[in-house]
Design an enzyme around this catalytic site. Structure first.
Site, mmCIF file in Angstrom:
data_model
loop_
_atom_site.group_PDB
_atom_site.id
_atom_site.type_symbol
_atom_site.label_atom_id
_atom_site.label_comp_id
_atom_site.label_asym_id
_atom_site.label_seq_id
_atom_site.Cartn_x
_atom_site.Cartn_y
_atom_site.Cartn_z
ATOM 1 N N LYS A 33 0.870 -1.236 -0.154
ATOM 2 C CA LYS A 33 -0.100 0.002 0.064
ATOM 3 C C LYS A 33 0.842 1.306 -0.103
ATOM 4 O O LYS A 33 0.834 2.165 -0.936
ATOM 5 C CB LYS A 33 -0.964 0.045 1.343
ATOM 6 C CG LYS A 33 -1.761 -1.462 1.317
ATOM 7 C CD LYS A 33 -2.793 -1.076 2.426
ATOM 8 C CE LYS A 33 -1.995 -1.161 3.670
ATOM 9 N NZ LYS A 33 -1.492 -2.667 4.121
ATOM 10 N N ARG A 108 -10.029 0.867 8.442
ATOM 11 C CA ARG A 108 -9.281 -0.641 8.705
ATOM 12 C C ARG A 108 -10.376 -1.273 9.764
ATOM 13 O O ARG A 108 -10.171 -2.253 10.171
ATOM 14 C CB ARG A 108 -8.169 -0.403 9.672
ATOM 15 C CG ARG A 108 -6.930 -0.998 9.095
ATOM 16 C CD ARG A 108 -5.890 -0.636 10.157
ATOM 17 N NE ARG A 108 -4.502 -1.409 9.723
ATOM 18 C CZ ARG A 108 -3.439 -0.981 9.140
ATOM 19 N NH1 ARG A 108 -3.618 0.052 8.513
ATOM 20 N NH2 ARG A 108 -2.424 -1.841 9.373
ATOM 21 N N ARG A 148 11.712 -5.820 4.966
ATOM 22 C CA ARG A 148 11.507 -4.240 4.478
ATOM 23 C C ARG A 148 12.410 -3.239 5.543
ATOM 24 O O ARG A 148 12.712 -3.641 6.705
ATOM 25 C CB ARG A 148 10.033 -3.858 5.022
ATOM 26 C CG ARG A 148 9.633 -2.503 4.853
ATOM 27 C CD ARG A 148 8.601 -1.903 4.859
ATOM 28 N NE ARG A 148 7.879 -2.587 6.249
ATOM 29 C CZ ARG A 148 6.403 -2.610 6.197
ATOM 30 N NH1 ARG A 148 5.520 -1.991 5.271
ATOM 31 N NH2 ARG A 148 5.823 -3.058 7.410
ATOM 32 N N ARG A 181 11.109 -1.444 11.174
ATOM 33 C CA ARG A 181 9.793 -1.166 12.143
ATOM 34 C C ARG A 181 9.978 -2.220 13.095
ATOM 35 O O ARG A 181 10.339 -3.236 13.116
ATOM 36 C CB ARG A 181 8.775 -1.056 11.230
ATOM 37 C CG ARG A 181 8.480 0.324 10.499
ATOM 38 C CD ARG A 181 7.340 0.159 9.740
ATOM 39 N NE ARG A 181 6.295 -0.465 10.118
ATOM 40 C CZ ARG A 181 5.038 -0.822 9.391
ATOM 41 N NH1 ARG A 181 4.941 -0.069 8.393
ATOM 42 N NH2 ARG A 181 4.269 -1.227 9.867
ATOM 43 N N ARG A 192 -0.647 -8.930 13.471
ATOM 44 C CA ARG A 192 -1.223 -7.992 12.408
ATOM 45 C C ARG A 192 -2.271 -8.669 11.466
ATOM 46 O O ARG A 192 -3.131 -8.255 11.065
ATOM 47 C CB ARG A 192 -0.216 -7.257 11.836
ATOM 48 C CG ARG A 192 0.636 -6.084 12.633
ATOM 49 C CD ARG A 192 2.031 -5.931 12.355
ATOM 50 N NE ARG A 192 1.970 -5.016 11.024
ATOM 51 C CZ ARG A 192 3.026 -4.909 10.378
ATOM 52 N NH1 ARG A 192 4.226 -5.252 10.630
ATOM 53 N NH2 ARG A 192 3.015 -4.088 9.207
#
Ligand code: AP5
Length: 238
Positions: A33, A108, A148, A181, A192
């Site tokens: 996203k 969300r 990431r 992160r 998540r």
């Protein structure tokens, strides 16, 4: 990164006074996203509004919201709707949102969707929302999340497997040391994903049922995913 979509051609399709309006990017953690939103900003000239980035900004500044959100985000759970809605409401007051915006990571939950729908319905002249859901399978998401790396200065997004920087560990744009992160561990990712399935998957179904909805295969090169999103939005806006 090169773009396979010509911005001039894209705005021509949307009309000379191109008003992309509100666009929702939906999808599980790691579908891309944020990566896509940053590319779409360049094409359409409307801002990306990422609730994850706004919350991390609050965490970094140590605001009351940030102190609360830090714990919740660290567990992979969702921040309460009222706080997130208030944060989004404040961001939507800013003048750069007049021609549209790309909501990344919001809504969300169904209450967030209902809040947004109500707000848009109350604003005369606002285009109806179009929603694009990006799909990627679980194992690929896990690899994306754990690989990431982010630039803390310009927010550029890298991946040690699929999109590494030129110099390992440092941003190509400003040379800052890249960071991982705190919620990009396998354990927090699983939580998540649970939150996504329970709370956010129904939001995807809500927008699918309303129409002006498209699903895009996110397991392709970044440019190909972007081209898919652009053509879906153009089709839905016609
Ligand atoms: P948030 O920051 O929104 O996280 P998320 O939704 O879990 O999404 P991510 O940012 O992890 O992934 P992405 O889809 O943007 O993927 P990206 O482009 O980076 O939210 C974090 C937390 O904040 C939540 O858990 C919650 O606690 C809280 N929160 C946020 N919004 C909230 C809300 N509305 N309500 C309540 N709480 C909220 O890409 C991932 C990786 O894949 C990158 O390394 C990238 O380089 C790579 N990649 C991207 N595209 C491709 C491709 N096509 N091929 C190969 N690799 C790719």
């Amino acid at each position: 990164m090169s773009s396979s979509v010509d911005p001039v051609e894209s705005s021509a399709v949307l009309g000379s006074n191109a008003t992309p309006g509100p666009i929702l990017l939906l999808g599980a953690p790691g579908v891309g996203k944020g990566t896509q939103a940053k590319e779409l900003v360049k094409i359409w000239g409307i801002p990306q509004i990422s609730t994850g980035d706004l919350l991390r900004g609050n965490v970094a500044k140590g605001t009351d919201l940030g102190k609360l959100a830090k714990e919740i985000m660290g567990r992979g759970e969702l921040v309460p709707d009222s706080l997130v809605n208030e944060m989004v409401a404040a961001r939507l007051q800013e003048p750069d949102t007049a021609k549209g915006y790309i909501l990344d990571g919001f809504p969300r939950t169904l209450p967030q969707a209902s809040w947004l729908d109500g707000r848009l319905a109350a604003q005369a002249g606002t285009l109806p929302v179009v929603a694009v859901s990006i799909r990627v399978d679980y194992n690929q998401l896990l690899r994306r999340i754990t690989g990431r790396r982010n630039c803390p200065v310009c927010q550029a997004i890298y991946n040690i497997y699929g999109k590494p920087p030129g110099k390992e560990g440092f941003c190509d744009v400003d040379g800052a040391a890249l960071v991982q992160r705190a919620d990009d561990t396998e354990r927090v990712f699983e939580e998540r994903m649970r939150a996504y399935e329970a709370m956010t998957a129904p939001v995807v179904e809500h927008y699918r049922a309303l129409g002006r909805f498209a699903e895009v295969d996110g397991d392709r090169p970044i440019d190909a995913v972007m081209a898919g999103i652009v053509s879906a939005v153009e089709r839905l806006r016609q």
